[in-house]
Design a protein around this motif. Structure first.
Motif, PDB file in Angstrom:
ATOM      1  N   GLU A  53      -4.084  -1.094 -15.096  1.00 58.00           N
ATOM      2  CA  GLU A  53      -3.808  -0.471 -13.873  1.00 58.00           C
ATOM      3  C   GLU A  53      -2.563  -0.034 -13.492  1.00 58.00           C
ATOM      4  O   GLU A  53      -2.294   1.149 -12.937  1.00 58.00           O
ATOM      5  N   ARG A  54      -1.418  -0.566 -14.317  1.00 57.23           N
ATOM      6  CA  ARG A  54       0.003  -0.039 -14.021  1.00 57.23           C
ATOM      7  C   ARG A  54       0.072   1.275 -14.793  1.00 57.23           C
ATOM      8  O   ARG A  54       0.882   2.283 -14.208  1.00 57.23           O
TER       9      ARG A  54
ATOM     10  N   ASP B 206       0.035  -0.077  -5.245  1.00 56.94           N
ATOM     11  CA  ASP B 206      -1.267  -0.935  -5.666  1.00 56.94           C
ATOM     12  C   ASP B 206      -2.387  -0.903  -4.865  1.00 56.94           C
ATOM     13  O   ASP B 206      -3.146  -1.680  -4.858  1.00 56.94           O
ATOM     14  N   ARG B 207      -2.548  -0.153  -3.657  1.00 58.24           N
ATOM     15  CA  ARG B 207      -3.436  -0.141  -2.805  1.00 58.24           C
ATOM     16  C   ARG B 207      -4.892  -0.026  -3.305  1.00 58.24           C
ATOM     17  O   ARG B 207      -5.814  -0.184  -2.816  1.00 58.24           O
ATOM     18  N   SER B 208      -4.935   0.857  -4.436  1.00 59.36           N
ATOM     19  CA  SER B 208      -6.172   1.054  -5.000  1.00 59.36           C
ATOM     20  C   SER B 208      -6.431   0.074  -6.203  1.00 59.36           C
ATOM     21  O   SER B 208      -7.524   0.035  -6.980  1.00 59.36           O
ATOM     22  N   VAL B 209      -5.694  -1.279  -6.306  1.00 58.38           N
ATOM     23  CA  VAL B 209      -6.122  -2.011  -7.524  1.00 58.38           C
ATOM     24  C   VAL B 209      -6.517  -3.575  -6.484  1.00 58.38           C
ATOM     25  O   VAL B 209      -5.844  -4.057  -5.722  1.00 58.38           O
TER      26      VAL B 209
ATOM     27  N   ARG C 156     -10.908  -3.619 -13.804  1.00 55.07           N
ATOM     28  CA  ARG C 156      -9.735  -3.722 -12.680  1.00 55.07           C
ATOM     29  C   ARG C 156      -9.387  -2.886 -11.490  1.00 55.07           C
ATOM     30  O   ARG C 156      -9.030  -3.424 -10.433  1.00 55.07           O
ATOM     31  N   ALA C 157      -9.571  -1.803 -11.861  1.00 55.89           N
ATOM     32  CA  ALA C 157      -9.187  -0.788 -10.820  1.00 55.89           C
ATOM     33  C   ALA C 157     -10.232   0.290 -10.863  1.00 55.89           C
ATOM     34  O   ALA C 157      -9.953   1.528 -11.283  1.00 55.89           O
ATOM     35  N   PRO C 158     -11.526   0.219 -10.266  1.00 55.20           N
ATOM     36  CA  PRO C 158     -12.692   1.177 -10.504  1.00 55.20           C
ATOM     37  C   PRO C 158     -12.058   2.636  -9.759  1.00 55.20           C
ATOM     38  O   PRO C 158     -12.564   3.490 -10.274  1.00 55.20           O
TER      39      PRO C 158
ATOM     40  N   ARG D  33      -9.582   6.734 -23.081  1.00 57.26           N
ATOM     41  CA  ARG D  33     -10.773   6.494 -23.860  1.00 57.26           C
ATOM     42  C   ARG D  33     -10.694   5.027 -24.313  1.00 57.26           C
ATOM     43  O   ARG D  33     -11.706   4.152 -24.293  1.00 57.26           O
ATOM     44  N   ALA D  34      -9.606   4.577 -24.616  1.00 55.61           N
ATOM     45  CA  ALA D  34      -9.066   3.437 -25.337  1.00 55.61           C
ATOM     46  C   ALA D  34      -9.172   2.368 -24.060  1.00 55.61           C
ATOM     47  O   ALA D  34      -9.921   0.890 -24.503  1.00 55.61           O
ATOM     48  N   SER D  35      -8.761   2.613 -22.889  1.00 59.40           N
ATOM     49  CA  SER D  35      -8.606   1.482 -21.955  1.00 59.40           C
ATOM     50  C   SER D  35      -9.733   1.851 -20.872  1.00 59.40           C
ATOM     51  O   SER D  35      -9.804   0.850 -19.992  1.00 59.40           O
TER      52      SER D  35
END
Length: 932
Positions: free
Chosen positions: A369-370, A67-70, A399-401, A390-392
């Protein structure tokens, strides 16, 4: 809740003291550092138990490598574990989902600021109800956003009954973690290194696990674990599971057939996992890829089994000490166990399993993000992954650029040549993520191919934004004009582009061009019926009129812009807010209270919306409070602005305002040193350049070098170009006029007087009339004009400038032989300076009058006290009263309509002035101080 940990008695005693001090309202922090398996989490268990037994609310979480990028991953876990239905936590959850989203100019940095403020406000309010403990395990894997919040919390421990305890490994592999630890150590936070357990402590641990103290052979075997309690525990559990430990009375021993050379820890762990049943092993090998912690829902989803089929495997894993319950889900008891299980897979198997997990989680509607974490681990993106992306994309970008950008990069790399919709999304995502150079490259790559007309204007607009963020203004204007030249460009888009062009030209100090572009923006906005676009154009036009001295007209336009925006307020897509423009107009017209209300409202709105303009509002408020004589409040605004994300680089101007105050108070500060070390052209071609030259000149003047001080100002004030038309440039005229008068530079003094008089005739507000009278009075040696100047400045509400006028009036009166009147005027000047704490100005006045044969009998013996009740500003006294009522910083902010951070800074300054070290002590002191 009773927790037993072998050894660590010193650490436990220290923690018990910290918990006792916490219950008394004193914030505390500690870092527990040590190698993997050394017992950091076990000590954290002790902290949790101590806090819960004392009735302290505990928020606990553990950072996870996956999760370091979240952003805010570990802090959101802490909050959810503490009180998932708390109103503040509910709002934070919504912010993380993107329910409240900042505009594109603020981007991911603005969104993170918004979330961080929500977290800090929630914790602040929580602490107002009672002591709170925040426990974070495995800090070395924490995301940067969580680390930033922890850094800010550590600075506020003197105000909050908050205990922060974190654990980390000895050598974190990121500069962010290392920097946080360094800052904590410099702030006096103890960093405790957990040493290996002593032999007696290891023997006691073995006795707990095996039922007897280790015999000679078992002691020899576990000695190879080097005092690491996890390693020892895994060895003993493995041996016990295989029946190799025999109890001989009170002694636990192993037979001669068992090797005395311990297997490596990972092998020991896997050996013990292999002893579990097949269903449990399979479950562990799959859920290990989810990260250290996971929910029951995630388990059933990825294993594609009903919960009933997982009861036995989970119970077995819990009994074996491989898993533990955490919150509403499960976690591996130690990440070393999870890693050993993960590394038992080949890379190919891991990749395939991550792909399977990603598909399962996406199908179940898991948090974006998961899903993204596993899609990235799987490698190449297939058609199903692209459809999900595309949908998300929008919620993932919020949440997590970092994850969103990486997925789009991979999608772009695998796409066929030509126009692709995800290539456009990559440009947008890079801008949002604060990567303008990469966004520029991606935009140019898109434009290198034929682009549908409906998209080209948008892409060129993004390219212009990327250039603006890089400070390449000329190229940015060229790109905007290219976009405006496109056929079939919608009028509302044209209005926004013209406004962006006008804003940039305004920053480049090309007011004539900026005004033309702003007029086109307003025209196109009105014709399209787009109120937002119209307001953007009106705001920019107002800014241009303001700096070209048409303040009354600018005020009308800024007010109309606000009316156009209506109840929606100032959009974060407007980089020059109507409230900011109107506030500046009102300040120039000496409507100071109204200006303050606009700046305060804009700052509050910006903080709540994550707008990039917040430092600009703080700069405006700092400058206004400087002019109004509320210097302590000005310094609070400066610090609040410096502590904020600053994409527009307002920091140097904030420092300049603080330096002006510190120089006059004879305080050499970091801000002054920074301004003095600046390159001469740092703020060139900026409307605020004068602040920096003013500070430099004042430093030299205060050092006694008046000639060099004026020599520094002279080429700035008299250089050709439109900068001399800046409406606020006359703020430094009184100091410049005094210098020119003292040096006998009658030519320059006459020029200043003529310029000030011209401005006063154009805009006859009290402050302009006061400056004109001051400059003319010195140029014409007319003390009556200086008396007029003082009266005008008093009406304008500018006490420093009023004292300037009285000081110079006294000099002229003394030279005219009116010694008594000179003494009275100079005493008024000195009293005015000392009320502000401007001891240098007071000293200079005494020296000037002494040279004229006048002795000053000031009613004030010294400058305003820096400590005690008398040192508190009006605002600080109001804040102190609310602290005594038990208000939290967010509650104070709400009542005073200021930002939470500003309220916190006020409390810190009050504590320093009153010599208190905790908020509780401050509240007690407040009840003993004089009221009214």
């Amino acid at each position: 809740m009773v927790v037993t940990v072998q050894g660590r008695e010193t650490e436990r005693a220290h923690l018990e003291l910290m918990v006792r001090q916490l219950t008394g309202g004193r914030g505390q922090a500690m870092v527990l550092r040590g190698e993997p398996g050394i017992g950091k989490s076990a000590v954290l268990d002790v902290v949790e138990a101590l806090c819960r037994s004392a009735g302290i609310t505990v928020l606990r979480g553990a950072a996870d490598e996956i999760d370091r990028s979240v952003p805010f991953a570990v802090l959101s876990e802490c909050l959810e574990a503490g009180a998932a239905e708390h109103p503040g936590v509910i709002r934070i959850r919504g912010l993380l989902r993107g329910d409240e989203r900042v505009g594109a100019p603020a981007g991911a940095v603005g969104q993170e600021f918004l979330i961080a403020e929500a977290i800090l406000s929630t914790l602040d309010d929580w602490c107002s109800a009672g002591p709170l403990a925040l426990l974070v395990d495995d800090l070395h894997w924490a995301d940067p956003a969580s680390l930033a919040v922890l850094r800010r919390l550590a600075r506020a421990l003197d105000q909050l009954p908050l205990l922060v305890v974190v654990t980390c490994r000895p050598a974190p592999d990121t500069a962010t973690v290392t920097g946080l630890l360094r800052d904590l150590a410099e702030s006096g936070v103890p960093i405790t290194d957990l040493a290996p357990l002593a032999e007696a402590e290891i023997a006691a641990l073995v006795a707990d696990l095996a039922g007897g103290r280790p015999g000679k052979r078992l002691r020899s075997l576990i000695a190879g674990a080097a005092g690491n309690p996890l390693y020892v525990a895994e060895l003993v559990r493995a041996l016990s599971g295989e029946g190799r430990i025999e109890l001989q009375g009170a002694t636990a021993e192993i037979g001669p057939e068992t090797s005395l050379m311990p297997a490596p820890l990972s092998a020991t762990i896997l050996h013990r996992v292999d002893a579990l049943s097949a269903p449990t092993r399979e479950m562990l090998r799959l859920v290990a890829l989810l990260g250290r912690a996971f929910s029951a829902a995630e388990m059933t989803t990825v294993l594609q089994l009903p919960a009933t089929d997982l009861v036995e495997p989970v119970l077995e894993a819990l009994a074996a000490g491989v898993l533990e319950e955490r919150g509403g889900g499960f976690a591996f008891r130690h990440d070393l166990i999870r890693r050993a299980v993960v590394e038992s897979h080949s890379q190919a198997v891991r990749t395939a399993l991550h792909e399977q997990i990603g598909v399962s989680l996406a199908g179940a509607g898991a948090p974006v993000e998961r899903v993204a974490e596993h899609v990235l681990e799987a490698g190449r993106l297939g058609p199903r992954d692209l459809a999900w992306l595309r949908a998300s994309l929008d919620p993932l970008l919020v949440r997590a650029p970092v994850l969103a950008v990486e997925l789009l990069r991979r999608a772009s790399a695998t796409a066929s040549a030509g126009f692709q919709d995800l290539d456009l999304e990559l440009v947008r995502a890079l801008l949002w993520a604060g990567l303008p150079a990469e966004a520029e490259h991606a935009a140019r790559a898109v434009l290198a191919h034929p682009v549908p007309v409906e998209w080209e204007g948008m892409v060129r607009g993004w390219l212009a934004q990327a250039l603006l963020q890089q400070g390449r203004l000329e190229e940015m204007v060229a790109e905007v004009r290219s976009a405006l030249a496109l056929k079939s460009l919608p009028l509302n888009q044209a209005a926004l582009l013209h406004a962006l062009e006008a804003q940039t030209l305004h920053l480049m100090i090309r007011p004539a061009e900026a005004e033309r572009a702003a007029l086109l923006a307003v025209q196109n906005g009105r014709e399209s019926g787009d109120g937002f676009a119209t307001a953007y154009g009106l705001t920019t036009q107002a800014a241009v009129l303001l700096v070209t001295r048409r303040v009354d007209e600018a005020l009308v336009l800024a007010t109309e812009a606000l009316d156009r925006l209506g109840e929606a307020g100032t959009s974060s897509d407007v980089q020059l807010s109507p409230l900011l423009a109107r506030g500046y107009c009102l300040a120039e017209l000496d409507r100071m209270a109204e200006a303050h209300a606009d700046f305060r409202a804009g700052a509050r709105e910006s903080e709540q919306a994550g707008v990039a303009l917040l430092p600009w509002y703080q700069s405006a408020m700092a400058n206004l409070e400087f002019l109004r004589g509320n210097w302590d409040d000005a310094l609070v605004a400066v610090q609040s602005g410096l502590d904020t994300v600053d994409p527009l680089d307002v920091g140097p101007d904030l420092r300049a305002i603080a330096a002006l105050i510190h120089v006059r108070r004879e305080q050499r500060s970091e801000h002054t040193d920074v301004i003095m070390a600046e390159a001469d052209d740092l703020r060139a071609h900026s409307y605020t350049e004068y602040l920096h030259w003013w500070v430099r000149a004042m430093v030299l003047d205060a050092e006694g070098d008046l000639g060099r001080a004026f020599g520094l100002l002279e080429p700035f004030l008299w250089k050709t170009g439109e900068l001399r038309e800046v409406v606020t440039l006359d703020h430094l005229f009184p100091d410049a006029a005094r210098m020119a008068f003292s040096l006998g530079r009658s030519d320059r003094l006459a020029a200043l007087a003529a310029s000030a008089q011209e401005l006063a005739e154009f805009q006859p507000s009290p402050n302009k009339l006061g400056t004109a009278a001051l400059c003319r009075g010195l140029a014409e040696a007319d003390s009556a004009l200086l008396a007029e100047s003082a009266t005008a400045y008093q009406v304008a509400g500018r006490p420093l400038f009023l004292a300037f006028a009285r000081e110079n009036e006294a000099v002229l009166l003394a030279r005219a032989g009116s010694v008594d009147r000179a003494a009275a005027a100079s005493a008024e000047a000195v009293d005015g300076y000392l009320a502000l704490g401007a001891s240098w100005d007071a000293r200079r006045t005494r020296q000037r009058l002494r040279a004229e044969g006048v002795t000053i009998r000031s009613r004030k013996a010294a400058a305003k006290s820096a400590t005690g009740w008398e040192a508190l500003s009006e605002t600080e006294r109001a804040v102190l009263a609310m602290v005594a009522e038990g208000c939290s910083n967010p509650q104070i902010a709400e009542r005073l309509y200021i930002s939470r951070r500003t309220a916190q800074l006020h409390v810190s300054r009050i504590m320093a002035k009153l010599g208190e070290s905790s908020r509780v002590g401050l509240a007690v002191t407040a009840t003993l101080l004089p009221q009214g």
